[in-house]
Write a protein that holds these residues in place. Structure first.
Motif, mmCIF file in Angstrom:
data_model
loop_
_atom_site.group_PDB
_atom_site.id
_atom_site.type_symbol
_atom_site.label_atom_id
_atom_site.label_comp_id
_atom_site.label_asym_id
_atom_site.label_seq_id
_atom_site.Cartn_x
_atom_site.Cartn_y
_atom_site.Cartn_z
ATOM 1 N N UNK A 15 1.239 -1.411 -0.398
ATOM 2 C CA UNK A 15 0.174 0.017 -0.267
ATOM 3 C C UNK A 15 0.529 1.209 0.238
ATOM 4 N N UNK A 16 2.059 1.272 1.218
ATOM 5 C CA UNK A 16 2.541 3.083 0.761
ATOM 6 C C UNK A 16 3.602 2.615 -0.071
ATOM 7 N N UNK A 17 3.919 0.915 -1.067
ATOM 8 C CA UNK A 17 4.346 2.144 -2.514
ATOM 9 C C UNK A 17 3.618 2.085 -3.240
ATOM 10 N N UNK A 18 2.630 1.966 -3.105
ATOM 11 C CA UNK A 18 1.382 1.911 -4.398
ATOM 12 C C UNK A 18 1.336 3.087 -4.338
ATOM 13 N N UNK A 19 0.543 3.977 -3.229
ATOM 14 C CA UNK A 19 0.326 5.443 -3.327
ATOM 15 C C UNK A 19 1.839 6.116 -3.378
ATOM 16 N N UNK A 20 2.830 6.114 -2.666
ATOM 17 C CA UNK A 20 4.018 6.735 -2.887
ATOM 18 C C UNK A 20 4.251 6.916 -4.797
ATOM 19 N N UNK A 21 4.128 6.068 -5.006
ATOM 20 C CA UNK A 21 3.905 5.957 -6.800
ATOM 21 C C UNK A 21 2.448 6.782 -7.123
ATOM 22 N N UNK A 22 1.645 7.116 -6.496
ATOM 23 C CA UNK A 22 0.634 8.159 -6.810
ATOM 24 C C UNK A 22 0.771 8.992 -6.724
ATOM 25 N N UNK A 23 1.084 9.511 -5.405
ATOM 26 C CA UNK A 23 1.816 11.033 -5.378
ATOM 27 C C UNK A 23 3.030 11.684 -5.832
ATOM 28 N N UNK A 24 3.661 10.472 -6.214
ATOM 29 C CA UNK A 24 5.943 11.361 -7.022
ATOM 30 C C UNK A 24 4.501 11.258 -8.312
ATOM 31 N N UNK A 25 3.391 10.525 -9.058
ATOM 32 C CA UNK A 25 3.051 10.729 -10.203
ATOM 33 C C UNK A 25 2.163 12.146 -10.447
ATOM 34 N N UNK A 26 1.765 12.705 -9.743
ATOM 35 C CA UNK A 26 0.563 13.742 -8.941
ATOM 36 C C UNK A 26 1.229 14.880 -9.026
ATOM 37 N N UNK A 27 2.423 14.451 -8.078
ATOM 38 C CA UNK A 27 3.276 16.031 -6.917
ATOM 39 C C UNK A 27 4.257 16.121 -8.218
ATOM 40 N N UNK A 28 4.502 17.437 -7.943
ATOM 41 C CA UNK A 28 5.689 18.097 -8.323
ATOM 42 C C UNK A 28 7.430 17.436 -7.861
ATOM 43 N N UNK A 29 7.968 17.286 -8.562
ATOM 44 C CA UNK A 29 9.706 16.680 -8.348
ATOM 45 C C UNK A 29 10.178 16.641 -6.849
ATOM 46 N N UNK A 66 16.884 -7.602 8.460
ATOM 47 C CA UNK A 66 17.592 -7.064 8.099
ATOM 48 C C UNK A 66 17.418 -6.832 6.462
ATOM 49 N N UNK A 67 16.863 -8.449 6.349
ATOM 50 C CA UNK A 67 15.917 -8.487 4.673
ATOM 51 C C UNK A 67 14.486 -7.541 4.731
ATOM 52 N N UNK A 68 14.010 -7.454 5.665
ATOM 53 C CA UNK A 68 12.383 -6.448 5.132
ATOM 54 C C UNK A 68 13.648 -5.215 4.754
ATOM 55 N N UNK A 69 14.859 -4.610 6.313
ATOM 56 C CA UNK A 69 15.263 -3.351 6.567
ATOM 57 C C UNK A 69 15.376 -3.091 4.817
ATOM 58 N N UNK A 70 16.658 -4.133 4.717
ATOM 59 C CA UNK A 70 17.312 -3.544 2.901
ATOM 60 C C UNK A 70 16.761 -3.754 2.521
ATOM 61 N N UNK A 71 16.010 -4.927 2.240
ATOM 62 C CA UNK A 71 15.942 -5.188 0.537
ATOM 63 C C UNK A 71 14.198 -4.793 -0.004
ATOM 64 N N UNK A 72 13.539 -4.429 1.253
ATOM 65 C CA UNK A 72 12.086 -4.204 0.987
ATOM 66 C C UNK A 72 11.952 -2.670 1.386
ATOM 67 N N UNK A 73 12.283 -1.911 2.235
ATOM 68 C CA UNK A 73 12.019 -0.781 3.420
ATOM 69 C C UNK A 73 12.840 -0.378 2.574
ATOM 70 N N UNK A 74 13.857 -0.196 2.172
ATOM 71 C CA UNK A 74 14.635 0.784 2.367
ATOM 72 C C UNK A 74 14.371 0.881 0.433
ATOM 73 N N UNK A 75 14.654 0.662 -0.362
ATOM 74 C CA UNK A 75 13.934 0.371 -2.251
ATOM 75 C C UNK A 75 12.632 1.501 -1.817
ATOM 76 N N UNK A 76 11.668 1.046 -1.041
ATOM 77 C CA UNK A 76 10.496 1.939 -0.863
ATOM 78 C C UNK A 76 10.440 3.037 -1.020
ATOM 79 N N UNK A 77 11.365 3.481 0.000
ATOM 80 C CA UNK A 77 11.476 5.529 -0.123
ATOM 81 C C UNK A 77 12.809 5.636 -0.961
#
Length: 161
Positions: A15-29, A66-77
């Motif tokens: 959900x976070x990734x989907x909403x960040x992508x949607x917000x990034x598409x609508x907002x100024x960089x 560590x896997x969740x942080x480095x492979x999932x959360x860090x790339x999400x942001x």
């Protein structure tokens, strides 16, 4: 067995990734970058307080966290145009991963240094590249590693079973 996203993290992360992508598409960089940084800071603080400081970590738990942080959360942001390895939006979680993944002897030595003097503890943390966690938090994290728990303490993990 290969590691994958933790079950409790899967839906919120999607959900976070989907909403960040949607917000990034609508907002100024610039606004999208500020939103991403603010959300990352809030997630970093929340997971640090509610997961890292409240849980015991064995080897398997450390690997999964560590896997969740480095492979999932860090790339999400990470911004879409940058590599996740160049982003440091989750500094407390990344420092916690360093503490949890330290070699046993190094972790034991660091824990002892943190118990001695504030200056020695601060220097020891800096030498390990840990700059975003306070001394008492680092000591607490190391104390919650099951391989470093004090066998003479009454709150030993094994007494819970």
């Amino acid at each position: 067995m290969a590691l994958s996203v933790s079950a409790p993290l899967c839906r919120p992360l999607a959900a976070l990734c989907a909403r960040l992508a949607a917000a990034s598409a609508r907002l100024a960089p610039a606004l999208a970058a500020r939103l991403r940084a603010r959300l990352a800071n809030d997630v970093d603080q929340y997971i640090f307080e509610e997961v890292v400081l409240e849980r015991w970590f064995n080897t398997g738990g450390t690997l999964q966290f560590t896997h969740d942080v480095k492979r999932n959360l860090v790339p999400a942001f990470a911004p879409p145009n940058k590599s996740a390895s160049h982003c440091n939006h989750l500094p407390k979680l990344l420092d916690a991963c360093k503490l949890l993944n330290m070699d046993y002897d190094d972790a034991r030595r660091l824990k002892n240094n943190l118990s001695k003097h504030t200056q020695i503890g601060a220097e020891s943390l800096n030498n390990q590249g840990i700059h975003n966690i306070q001394l008492n938090e680092a000591k607490q994290i190391l104390s919650q590693r099951t391989d470093l728990c004090d066998p003479t303490a009454p709150s030993v993990v094994m007494e819970m079973f």
